[in-house]
Every structure is written in C-alpha cells, then in structure tokens.
Design a protein around this motif. Structure first.
Motif, short mmCIF file in Angstrom:
data_model
loop_
_atom_site.label_atom_id
_atom_site.label_comp_id
_atom_site.label_asym_id
_atom_site.label_seq_id
_atom_site.Cartn_x
_atom_site.Cartn_y
_atom_site.Cartn_z
N ARG A 189 -0.14 5.32 130.62
CA ARG A 189 1.13 5.76 130.07
C ARG A 189 1.58 7.04 130.77
O ARG A 189 0.76 7.91 131.06
N PHE A 195 -3.26 14.45 121.78
CA PHE A 195 -4.54 15.15 121.70
C PHE A 195 -5.44 14.87 122.90
O PHE A 195 -6.49 15.48 123.04
N ASN A 308 -0.40 5.27 121.23
CA ASN A 308 -0.15 4.10 122.08
C ASN A 308 0.29 2.85 121.33
O ASN A 308 0.81 1.93 121.93
#
Ligand code: SF4
Length: 486
Positions: A189, A195, A308
């Motif tokens: 991505r 995080f 995601n």
C-alpha cells in the motif's frame, strides 16, 4: 573474532523468537562467513547464574530466561574473551507472550554487555526502536553502550548468497528450530497503517523463487524439517506463491512442518486468492494459520488509521479460508484457518469500537466459522509512524481502564466457545512436544505457527513428542492427557 548475540526479534513481518530462528542472525552470519553464535540466554546463564545448572528450574518452574542455550555455552568465557566485534541483534516491534523464551530489552542488554571489551554493534529491528510491552512508546537507545548501529539491510542480490552461508549457524544450536523464511519485504500500500513500521523499513520487493528454494535446501541438508514462510507482510502477494509451495513439496519431501504467516484479507478475496488458498491447503501441513491484521472491526478506526481491510472484507476472507481449510488434518488440527489480530489504542478508539469488535466476532461464531486464534495487543508507538505524530498514546491513556474488560469479554465469549468447536473434548492431537514445566504441569505444543498450548497435569520428559487427548478447555489453551509416547 566476530560473535553474534541473538536477543531475538518480533516484527509485524517476521519472527525470530525461539523456537523460531529469525533471518537476522543467519544473514549476518553469512555476510561475515565465520561467526560464533550466542543467544541472550547464554549470556544470562553466565552473568546471572554463573553457569549453575540448578538454576535451569526456579520455584518449580522451567527458567525460560535460559532455556535456549547454544552449543557454545561450554566455551562462552573463551568466546567472549576472544571476541573483537559483537553484533547484537535486538528488536521487538509486535510484542507477544512467548512460552519458552524472553527477548532482551535494551536495558537488560546494556547491563549484560557493558563490561565486554570489544566493538559493539546494534543490529536488527531495534535500530528503529524496540519495546517488549504493548501500549508504550519505543525504548530509546542508550548512547554510550554501542559503538554504532547497523541495519545490515542487504539487497536481495546479496542475501541470496548470505542466506545459504548463514544456514550453518544451525550447527551451533542444539534445539530443533522452525526456520523463518523470507519471501519479500515492504508493504503493497502506498500509505501504510498508522502504527506499522514495515513501510518505514522497506519498499515492496520479493525474493527470487530459486533463491528461497536454495536457502531451504541449505537448511534441509543440515537436517531442518520445520519451516515457516513468515517473513513478509502478505504471503499471498508473492508473485509465484503456488509454484513456490509446489516446488518446496517436490524437492524437500521430508519437510514435516510447512506453514505461512501474514496475510492481508483483501488478497484472499481477490481473483488469485482462491488459487493461492487451495495451494496452501494442498502443499502446507495442517495447523496452518493466515494471520489477518484486521486490527479493528470499527470502520471509524479503520479509516482514521488507514487500516488495510474493512470488516465486511475481513469476514468474506474468513469465509473463504473456512471453506477450503477447515477440514481436520492428520495431526488433529484443522488444515488452514484464519487468525485475527486486534489492536487496542489506535486513533479514534471509543467504547463503540469494542461493541463493533464483539458484533463481528459474534457473527463469526454464530455462523459456525472458525478462527484459530485471536491475538489482542496494545499498540506500541514507534517514532516515524503516523500514529506517533498524530496522537501518540492519547487513546491508550483514555481507554486503558477498559482494556482488561474488553479483552476478557473476547476471551470468555468468543475464544472459549470457539476453542470448544475447534478441538472438542476427546480430540487427539499428534506430535505434541513437551516444552516447559510449571509446578506439576507440563506445557506442550505442536511445532508450527501459533500452536495451541496444552497443559498436561503431570511432569513428562521434556523435548519428547506425544499424542495427547483433550480433556478440557481453558480460555486460550486446553488440558489433556497423554495417549502415547512417540
Ligand atoms: S498492510 Fe498495514 S500492517 Fe500490513 S505491512 Fe502494510 S502497513 Fe504494515
């Protein structure tokens, strides 16, 4: 003389805590060609216990601080005296609970190595920071102790050679290890999850299939039979995943355990996902888990942290894996199931987050879908991540008072009934290894990815294999009796 001191590593994409052998010590050993390999357990045994064998059990419990000694323990003083360069591998970015090992913290390592008279290099994920406890900021590097840091971030064109040469460090390790194999690094991505440290470390890149096979061959020829294709952010992304698995089975038929790790649920529900799922079921061994980094079933948290997957997609991926992988395998465990990772302390977390998590987990349970395990962690906050710059520990501070309750509800209402469905009473699990003692209980596990912890209410010889029969269920583990010594 160069010595590698392995203090163990645990990252979002890659595990190097025993019984796993991570990639860092192997690649670095291959780079230097000839090294001594020590574990932090070796150094603890020397410094804390003066090599006193009686300290291997303390208060009727196996002392897991010194469980993973190397063959070099008998000459450790000589090795340390002759060491001119000490490469210290450290780094926990995704802290967990480990049954038979304790990774080193920078504080502990500083204490253990400060008197050694040699060049000291810090390597491994800790170059970016480390933290053994969830819900905290990373530990900061003590400036005075290391001469320098080095990420030993070799390109794959060099790793293909180092990985093979470095396999020889297995000869310095007496225990059987699961070899963590890297298929790629980086994240697919453009902007990662708030995080995660993986996008800070690498661009997306994959290893050549023949290089992976050559590395497995090197370990196989040295007698290793347990492998996990676990060092990557998403196994399904590997361009030749099916061919890789087929070749491993064809060329190394005596492999006893072949598992994978991280998977993005989106990859399972895309067009190629079904083919890869079927190949994993066919070529890997049972008890296999796709660890889904769902992190939260709260859409608001998904958006604010750029996660995601949204809950509907995660649910669909769980259905796919159940359709193809839920059948029991030879060793008594289902062949291939999803595992869910949940994170507390993400940006935007509210009381509704827990309600939404419970809604989706209940839906999974009620619709008879199986999850092999749910990992719940408090997020660790690393410098350089969006979470660090946008909110730090704001949500952990705000919601920490609820975490025990939230976690306990998931354990009582989801994990326990799920475990009862997964492995009902009287289920026989095969090839279970006795690992540690706690009082008169022996804790055992099968070899592999996130194996179920089994408590036997008697002391049976450690490091031997047994077939066991399940007698009862705890929240995340089972009790059992021995059916047969193997
Ligand atoms: S999808 Fe998220 S958790 Fe997975 S590697 Fe990318 S940034 Fe990290």
């Amino acid at each position: 003389m160069i010595t590698i001191l392995d203090c163990y590593t645990d990252e979002p994409a890659g595990l190097g805590v025993p019984p796993y052998l991570g990639t860092y010590p192997r690649y670095i050993a291959g780079y230097y060609k000839q090294v001594n390999y020590l574990t932090i357990d070796d150094l603890r045994f020397l410094k804390y216990y003066n090599l006193d064998e009686k300290k291997k059990e303390i208060n009727h419990k196996t002392n897991i601080k010194i469980y993973n000694l190397t063959k070099n323990i008998n000459k450790i003083k000589e090795i340390l005296q002759n060491t001119t360069r000490l490469v210290v591998i450290v780094g926990v970015h995704t802290p967990g609970k480990y049954l038979s090992a304790i990774p080193g913290t920078l504080k502990e390592i500083t204490h253990l190595i400060k008197e050694l008279d040699c060049e000291k290099i810090l390597a491994g994920p800790a170059v970016l920071g480390t933290q053994l406890e969830g819900g905290k900021f990373q530990e900061y590097l003590p400036k005075e102790i290391f001469d320098r840091t080095d990420s030993f971030d070799f390109p794959y064109t060099e790793i293909k050679e180092y990985a093979i040469k470095g396999a020889e460090i297995i000869n310095q390790i007496p225990q059987k290890r699961i070899i963590e194999i890297e298929t790629g690094h980086g994240c697919s991505r453009t902007a990662g999850c708030s995080f995660c440290t993986e996008p800070l470390k690498h661009k997306l890149e994959f290893r050549e299939k023949k290089d992976i096979l050559n590395e497995i061959k090197a370990f196989y020829n040295l007698g290793c039979k347990y492998f996990r294709l676990g060092k990557q952010s998403d196994f399904y992304l590997y361009p030749q995943a099916t061919e890789l698995l087929r070749s491993i089975r064809k060329f190394f038929p005596k492999i006893e355990v072949l598992h994978i790790d991280n998977v993005n649920p989106l990859s399972v529900i895309c067009k190629k996902g079904i083919e890869t799922t079927k190949a994993i079921v066919k070529y890997c061994t049972e008890g296999n888990i796709a660890a889904f980094g769902v992190e939260s079933f709260d859409k608001e948290v998904c958006t604010q942290n750029n996660l995601n997957t949204i809950p509907e997609e995660a649910y669909d991926a769980i259905m796919v894996l159940n359709k193809y992988g839920a059948k029991k395998g030879k060793n008594g465990m289902p062949q291939f199931l999803p595992g869910i990772n949940l994170l507390f302390g993400l940006k935007g977390e509210t009381k509704q987050t827990h309600e939404r998590n419970m809604f989706w987990l209940n839906k999974i349970l009620k619709n008879n879908l199986l999850l092999r395990r749910i990992n719940i962690r408090q997020v660790t906050i690393f410098r350089g991540t969006p979470l660090y710059s946008q909110c730090g520990n704001k949500f952990i501070k705000k919601n920490k008072k609820y975490y025990w309750k939230w976690r306990n509800q998931i354990r009582q209402n989801i994990d326990l009934p799920m475990l009862r469905k997964l492995v009902p009473k009287e289920t026989i699990l095969k090839d279970v290894r006795a690992e540690i003692y706690d009082g008169n209980t022996t804790f055992c596990r099968q070899i592999g990815t996130y194996p179920l912890i089994i408590g036997i209410k008697q002391r049976i010889p450690l490091n031997k294999f047994y077939n066991i029969r399940i007698t009862d269920h705890m929240l995340r583990s089972v009790t059992a009796v021995v059916e047969k010594n193997i």
